[in-house]
Design a protein around this motif. Structure first.
Motif, PDB file in Angstrom:
ATOM      1  N   MET A 112      -4.918   1.772   4.224  1.00 34.08           N
ATOM      2  CA  MET A 112      -4.628   0.352   3.974  1.00 34.08           C
ATOM      3  C   MET A 112      -5.929  -0.427   3.861  1.00 34.08           C
ATOM      4  O   MET A 112      -6.970   0.027   4.304  1.00 34.08           O
ATOM      5  CB  MET A 112      -3.776  -0.209   5.121  1.00 34.08           C
ATOM      6  CG  MET A 112      -2.454   0.506   5.291  1.00 34.08           C
ATOM      7  SD  MET A 112      -1.536  -0.173   6.695  1.00 34.08           S
ATOM      8  CE  MET A 112      -0.432   1.196   7.053  1.00 34.08           C
ATOM      9  N   THR A 151      -5.730   4.742   7.901  1.00 27.95           N
ATOM     10  CA  THR A 151      -4.415   4.166   7.611  1.00 27.95           C
ATOM     11  C   THR A 151      -4.057   4.184   6.126  1.00 27.95           C
ATOM     12  O   THR A 151      -2.884   4.088   5.783  1.00 27.95           O
ATOM     13  CB  THR A 151      -4.328   2.701   8.088  1.00 27.95           C
ATOM     14  OG1 THR A 151      -5.289   1.912   7.370  1.00 27.95           O
ATOM     15  CG2 THR A 151      -4.556   2.594   9.589  1.00 27.95           C
ATOM     16  N   ALA A 199       0.869  -1.182   0.000  1.00 25.23           N
ATOM     17  CA  ALA A 199       0.000   0.000   0.000  1.00 25.23           C
ATOM     18  C   ALA A 199       0.905   1.231   0.000  1.00 25.23           C
ATOM     19  O   ALA A 199       2.043   1.177   0.484  1.00 25.23           O
ATOM     20  CB  ALA A 199      -0.900  -0.005   1.232  1.00 25.23           C
ATOM     21  N   ILE A 242      -3.817  -4.488   7.147  1.00 26.92           N
ATOM     22  CA  ILE A 242      -3.287  -3.384   7.962  1.00 26.92           C
ATOM     23  C   ILE A 242      -2.026  -3.833   8.683  1.00 26.92           C
ATOM     24  O   ILE A 242      -1.934  -4.945   9.191  1.00 26.92           O
ATOM     25  CB  ILE A 242      -4.359  -2.861   8.942  1.00 26.92           C
ATOM     26  CG1 ILE A 242      -5.488  -2.198   8.144  1.00 26.92           C
ATOM     27  CG2 ILE A 242      -3.758  -1.874   9.937  1.00 26.92           C
ATOM     28  CD1 ILE A 242      -6.649  -1.703   8.976  1.00 26.92           C
ATOM     29  N   THR A 243      -1.055  -2.946   8.697  1.00 22.20           N
ATOM     30  CA  THR A 243       0.267  -3.227   9.229  1.00 22.20           C
ATOM     31  C   THR A 243       0.767  -2.013  10.013  1.00 22.20           C
ATOM     32  O   THR A 243       0.294  -0.893   9.767  1.00 22.20           O
ATOM     33  CB  THR A 243       1.225  -3.568   8.060  1.00 22.20           C
ATOM     34  OG1 THR A 243       2.496  -3.914   8.575  1.00 22.20           O
ATOM     35  CG2 THR A 243       1.381  -2.412   7.102  1.00 22.20           C
ATOM     36  N   SER A 283       0.792  -6.102   4.538  1.00 25.67           N
ATOM     37  CA  SER A 283       1.567  -5.207   3.669  1.00 25.67           C
ATOM     38  C   SER A 283       0.785  -3.943   3.341  1.00 25.67           C
ATOM     39  O   SER A 283       1.218  -3.135   2.538  1.00 25.67           O
ATOM     40  CB  SER A 283       1.894  -5.919   2.361  1.00 25.67           C
ATOM     41  OG  SER A 283       0.677  -6.151   1.652  1.00 25.67           O
ATOM     42  N   GLY A 284      -0.400  -3.824   3.953  1.00 27.89           N
ATOM     43  CA  GLY A 284      -1.300  -2.730   3.614  1.00 27.89           C
ATOM     44  C   GLY A 284      -2.298  -3.141   2.537  1.00 27.89           C
ATOM     45  O   GLY A 284      -3.300  -2.478   2.321  1.00 27.89           O
ATOM     46  N   THR A 303      -9.497   1.597   7.951  1.00 30.80           N
ATOM     47  CA  THR A 303      -8.983   1.627   6.577  1.00 30.80           C
ATOM     48  C   THR A 303      -8.818   3.052   6.063  1.00 30.80           C
ATOM     49  O   THR A 303      -7.820   3.366   5.414  1.00 30.80           O
ATOM     50  CB  THR A 303      -9.879   0.809   5.633  1.00 30.80           C
ATOM     51  OG1 THR A 303     -11.219   1.301   5.707  1.00 30.80           O
ATOM     52  CG2 THR A 303      -9.843  -0.666   5.981  1.00 30.80           C
ATOM     53  N   LEU A 320       1.989   3.672   9.374  1.00 29.13           N
ATOM     54  CA  LEU A 320       0.824   4.255  10.061  1.00 29.13           C
ATOM     55  C   LEU A 320       0.996   5.767  10.199  1.00 29.13           C
ATOM     56  O   LEU A 320       2.111   6.286  10.107  1.00 29.13           O
ATOM     57  CB  LEU A 320       0.667   3.635  11.449  1.00 29.13           C
ATOM     58  CG  LEU A 320       0.164   2.199  11.472  1.00 29.13           C
ATOM     59  CD1 LEU A 320       0.162   1.673  12.905  1.00 29.13           C
ATOM     60  CD2 LEU A 320      -1.223   2.097  10.870  1.00 29.13           C
ATOM     61  N   VAL A 367       2.726   2.210   3.169  1.00 26.80           N
ATOM     62  CA  VAL A 367       3.682   1.161   3.545  1.00 26.80           C
ATOM     63  C   VAL A 367       4.924   1.268   2.665  1.00 26.80           C
ATOM     64  O   VAL A 367       6.057   1.205   3.162  1.00 26.80           O
ATOM     65  CB  VAL A 367       3.040  -0.237   3.444  1.00 26.80           C
ATOM     66  CG1 VAL A 367       4.042  -1.326   3.804  1.00 26.80           C
ATOM     67  CG2 VAL A 367       1.803  -0.312   4.327  1.00 26.80           C
TER      68      VAL A 367
END
Length: 172
Positions: free
Chosen positions: A113, A111, A18, A118-119, A145-146, A108, A123, A21
């Motif tokens: 993502m 972030t 993402a 979500i990671t 990894s997003g 979502t 952030l 990320v």
């Protein structure tokens, strides 16, 4: 390596990350990425299909902490074999009156993502990242990894080194 995935250095495959990320992944030592079937992004299905032990997979949950009408957000990293103690440890650590999992649409949109990917990498600045001791001590963990279409493999100590990260006893 972990599981049956084809891992590549994350810096070589920003298309598998993402946007937030990808922008932050360069700051994560030894991060690798692998494509997966997006339908298998959820932890149990992912681990079973790609032969990744649950104890080598870590989940990131976004928590909304409330106190005096203010809402703050934090990320919690726990191994897939445990659960974050949101109403106890997390709430107290954040000094909140109430803490709960953030609604999916909030998590979502805030972030950038995808849900299920979500990671803690990438952030929003200023968000606390609470990393369970077992995650920080793991040689490597598979995380989001997003995107639902890939996973990151990172050393546990790299998660503990993220901006805003704190290592605490988080899991129940």
């Amino acid at each position: 390596m972990v599981g049956t995935l084809d891992w590549t250095p994350a810096a070589e495959r920003p298309d598998l990350l993402a946007d937030p990320v990808a922008a932050a992944a360069g700051g994560v030592a030894d991060a690798e990425v692998a494509p997966i079937d997006p339908a298998l992004a959820d932890t149990a299905a992912f681990c079973a299909h790609y032969d990744v032990p649950l104890e080598a997979s870590a989940n990131c949950v976004i928590v909304a902490a409330k106190r005096g009408g203010e809402v703050t957000y934090a990320a919690c990293m726990v191994l897939a074999t445990g659960r974050a103690d949101v109403n106890g440890t997390v709430r107290k650590h954040l000094g909140a009156r109430k803490a709960s999992f953030a609604p999916m649409d909030e998590a979502t949109s805030l972030t950038g993502m995808e849900y299920g990917g979500i990671t803690p990498v990438g952030l929003p600045a200023g968000w606390p990242i609470l990393v369970d001791e077992a995650v920080a001590a793991a040689p490597h963990v598979v995380i989001g990894s997003g995107l639902r279409a890939s996973k990151l493999l990172v050393p546990g100590k790299a998660l503990a080194a993220l901006p805003g990260a704190e290592v605490i006893a988080l899991a129940q």
